[in-house]
Design a protein around this motif. Sequence first.
Motif: not given
Length: 270
Positions: A118-127
């Motif tokens: 639940q503490e993991w984060q993510v980078i989300a690319l707009l492609s």
Amino acid sequence: MILIGEKINGSIPAVAEAIARRDGEFIKNRARMQAEANATFIDCCASVPEAEEVETLHWMIDCIQDVTDLPISVDSPSAAVLAEAYRFCRKPGLFNSVSGEGSKLDTIFPIMAQEANQEWQVIALLSDDTGIPKCAADRLRVFDKIMKKAEEYQIAPGRIHIDPLVEMLCTSEDGIATNIEVIRTVRERYPEIHITAAVSNISFNLPARKLINQGFLVLAMNAGLDSGILDPTNRDLLGLVYATEALLGMDDYCMEYIGAYRDGLIGPVR
């Protein structure tokens, strides 16, 4: 600002050589330098063939964790690799990255939805499967798709770092107008979300790159950028981060700026 240290990346020739030689001291030294410069995350990217990537990331992550307990940004273009390599981290970190392409969201978001993660984060690319959209409206359509999927898996916006995808200024048709529009719109829609960027991408193939990087960073932070993939040991760039936060009213009485100067992170080398 969230500082994602970029100096352990196999696309950098010196790092690639260290990986090939399994020179752990080189990797450890780079991790140590970034930790001492107040990085928030240490990015770890192997840039090797996918068949070798999980094993290589395992070795690199172990090297980093030998010298710092900062969370790691596990960096790979392959969602399948991320789904394996994150297990080597001793504490929650950052998946770098997913996008609207293929099944990447449906590979990583279920992992993040698990109670243990639940503490993991993510980078989300707009492609997406069409590539990098050329206009802000199309990138925002990808953003809407990502956020709909995040809601489906109950991933809170505060765990997501949206990357609007910074492209080279010298080949861009509209300068950085697209990026600024995307950053502002995302920030208005989701005040609690993080917005990140690989700052140095803007200046590829230009002379005096640091000037372009610095100018872009100020403009992007003013639009809502609060996270950056950059070199935290670059005193000029780090000083600009602290100064811009102070100028934007994000640093009460300039205490963070003063503290960074007092601690020797910014300002003249002592």
